[in-house]
Design a protein around this motif. Structure first.
Motif, PDB file in Angstrom:
ATOM      1  N   GLU A   6      -9.895  -4.312  -7.392  1.00 21.17           N
ATOM      2  CA  GLU A   6     -11.207  -3.707  -7.646  1.00 21.17           C
ATOM      3  C   GLU A   6     -11.332  -2.339  -6.979  1.00 21.17           C
ATOM      4  O   GLU A   6     -12.054  -1.474  -7.467  1.00 21.17           O
ATOM      5  N   GLN A   7     -10.653  -2.150  -5.884  1.00 19.24           N
ATOM      6  CA  GLN A   7     -10.739  -0.885  -5.150  1.00 19.24           C
ATOM      7  C   GLN A   7      -9.784   0.168  -5.687  1.00 19.24           C
ATOM      8  O   GLN A   7      -9.851   1.328  -5.286  1.00 19.24           O
ATOM      9  N   MET A   8      -8.901  -0.229  -6.608  1.00 20.75           N
ATOM     10  CA  MET A   8      -7.940   0.714  -7.185  1.00 20.75           C
ATOM     11  C   MET A   8      -8.525   1.385  -8.422  1.00 20.75           C
ATOM     12  O   MET A   8      -9.379   0.822  -9.099  1.00 20.75           O
ATOM     13  N   ASP A   9      -8.046   2.582  -8.692  1.00 17.59           N
ATOM     14  CA  ASP A   9      -8.499   3.333  -9.875  1.00 17.59           C
ATOM     15  C   ASP A   9      -7.637   2.929 -11.069  1.00 17.59           C
ATOM     16  O   ASP A   9      -6.805   3.689 -11.560  1.00 17.59           O
ATOM     17  N   GLN A  61       0.823  -1.205   0.000  1.00 21.65           N
ATOM     18  CA  GLN A  61       0.000   0.000   0.000  1.00 21.65           C
ATOM     19  C   GLN A  61       0.860   1.259   0.000  1.00 21.65           C
ATOM     20  O   GLN A  61       0.509   2.269  -0.617  1.00 21.65           O
ATOM     21  N   VAL A  72      -9.814  -8.251  -4.694  1.00 17.75           N
ATOM     22  CA  VAL A  72     -10.552  -7.182  -4.006  1.00 17.75           C
ATOM     23  C   VAL A  72      -9.726  -5.904  -3.993  1.00 17.75           C
ATOM     24  O   VAL A  72     -10.241  -4.805  -4.233  1.00 17.75           O
ATOM     25  N   GLN A  73      -8.417  -6.023  -3.740  1.00 14.28           N
ATOM     26  CA  GLN A  73      -7.547  -4.837  -3.744  1.00 14.28           C
ATOM     27  C   GLN A  73      -7.542  -4.169  -5.114  1.00 14.28           C
ATOM     28  O   GLN A  73      -7.622  -2.942  -5.226  1.00 14.28           O
ATOM     29  N   ASP A 113      -8.202 -11.945  -2.035  1.00 14.01           N
ATOM     30  CA  ASP A 113      -7.880 -10.653  -1.419  1.00 14.01           C
ATOM     31  C   ASP A 113      -7.215  -9.718  -2.414  1.00 14.01           C
ATOM     32  O   ASP A 113      -7.464  -8.504  -2.432  1.00 14.01           O
TER      33      ASP A 113
END
Length: 386
Positions: free
Chosen positions: A96-99, A67, A93-94, A90
């Protein structure tokens, strides 16, 4: 320029010349990858590497990306994620949360991967350039319609949307009209209490453009294959404008400006009609409660006053009152009963005003109400624009 490859499982970086791939079809580094390996031990060294490349390619795996390193990569640097079969839940998911500007799933063939890397790079650069121009563009005036076929498109669309009574159908009709013009895009309807984008599936970068442009005073902004039309309650984003044909590009911009204006006008009508229906239901509920309360109150008070009047008459004799005192007491009771009737008449008048208001609202709703027509993509009509 070079590309910066980053592997999450090993947390190793490679500075690779443009057009060169360092992975096999499963996303594992090939033997020659060590030629491009660079030492990145902290955020300072990572920042220095980012200045030497024009894109970051992140190869995911079982481990998450650091991160701290993620926050060091400049937001304006195009990025692409490669998702392998071994990528953990996991890690997905990480991602998917990134631009992200794009992602590719294995197997990673050299040709498909090269195309994906190039497309993600070009799209990010176009979006960044458009965002920059939003800050400095002056308002662009509308130009007159110059083609009879394009005017026909607008006229057909204007007629079709008159029979639409919800925003989703209006969006479908608008997007179908854009498809007839051989372009693809998105439409956003924005009001104080709601913002809706169609189609629902939209890339984060495009959504960010909508958010930024909705608060801008600009009307029309164009950059390359991107066109944005901004009205108070409707915005349209075109993502594949014909930049190779300048004449067609200009005419298309004028046509879509007219379409955006019509879409906004219809969206306002739909919104007002929905608010009117909501207020009608609310007033009817209030009216029903008033009538019920008034009826119960009238019956209760009248019964109490009648019982009081009868009781006074019966008690007048036993109280040993003079005739004058007895008459005065009964007159007080009669006046109270008369005042109660007057109050009931005023209540009836107030209820009459409410009923009149409901009637007027019904008439207004009838004027605004339209019968839904089939969506444009269900009508066998094709218009050739160019």
């Amino acid at each position: 320029m070079a590309k910066l490859w980053w592997f999450s499982d090993s947390n190793v970086f490679y500075c690779v010349p443009e057009g060169t791939s360092i992975i096999d079809d499963q996303g594992l580094p090939v033997d020659s990858a060590d030629l491009y390996r660079v030492d990145v031990r902290n955020t300072v060294e990572l920042s220095a590497q980012c200045e030497l490349v024009d894109q970051v390619i992140m190869v995911s795996g079982r481990q998450l990306f650091s991160q701290e390193f993620l926050s060091t990569i400049p937001a304006n640097l195009p990025n692409l994620a490669l998702i392998k079969a071994t990528t953990s839940a996991d890690a997905r998911v990480q991602l998917e949360q990134m631009d992200l500007d794009g992602w590719v799933f294995n197997p990673f063939t050299h040709e498909a991967l090269s195309l994906s890397i190039q497309k993600a790079y070009e799209d990010k650069k176009s979006v960044l350039a458009l965002q920059e121009e939003l800050k400095s563009y002056s308002e662009i005036a509308f130009t007159a319609m110059s083609s009879a076929s394009e005017m026909g498109i607008v006229a057909f669309y204007a007629q079709a949307v008159q029979g639409i009574s919800n925003l989703e159908r209006l969006a479908d009709q608008t997007l179908g009209c854009l498809k007839d013009l051989s372009v693809n895009g998105y439409i956003q309807f924005s009001f104080d209490d709601s913002v809706e984008i169609y189609p629902k599936a939209i890339a984060p970068g495009y959504r960010k453009l909508f958010d930024q442009f909705r608060t801008s005073a600009l009307r029309i902004v164009s950059h390359g294959r991107f066109l944005i039309f901004n009205f108070d309650n409707a915005q349209i984003l075109i993502v594949n404008a014909p930049i190779a044909d300048s004449d067609k590009y200009g005419r298309l911009r004028d046509v879509i400006a007219q379409i955006a204006s019509i879409a906004e006008a219809r969206a306002k009508t739909i919104k007002v009609n929905a608010m009117l229906i909501e207020h009608q239901d609310h007033i009817r509920n209030v009216m029903a409660l008033l009538e019920m309360a008034s009826r119960d109150n009238r019956n209760s008070v009248k019964r109490i006053m009648m019982d009081l009047s009868i009781a006074l008459r019966e008690q007048a004799v036993s109280l040993d009152l003079t005739l004058e005192q007895e008459t005065s007491m009964l007159q007080l009771s009669e006046r109270a009963l008369t005042s109660l009737e007057t109050l009931h008449e005023l209540t009836d008048a107030a209820e009459g005003h409410f009923r009149s208001l409901v009637v007027q609202l019904d008439l207004a709703a009838k004027l605004l109400k339209t019968k839904d027509q089939p969506a444009q993509n269900e009508v066998e009509v094709s218009v050739e624009l160019f």
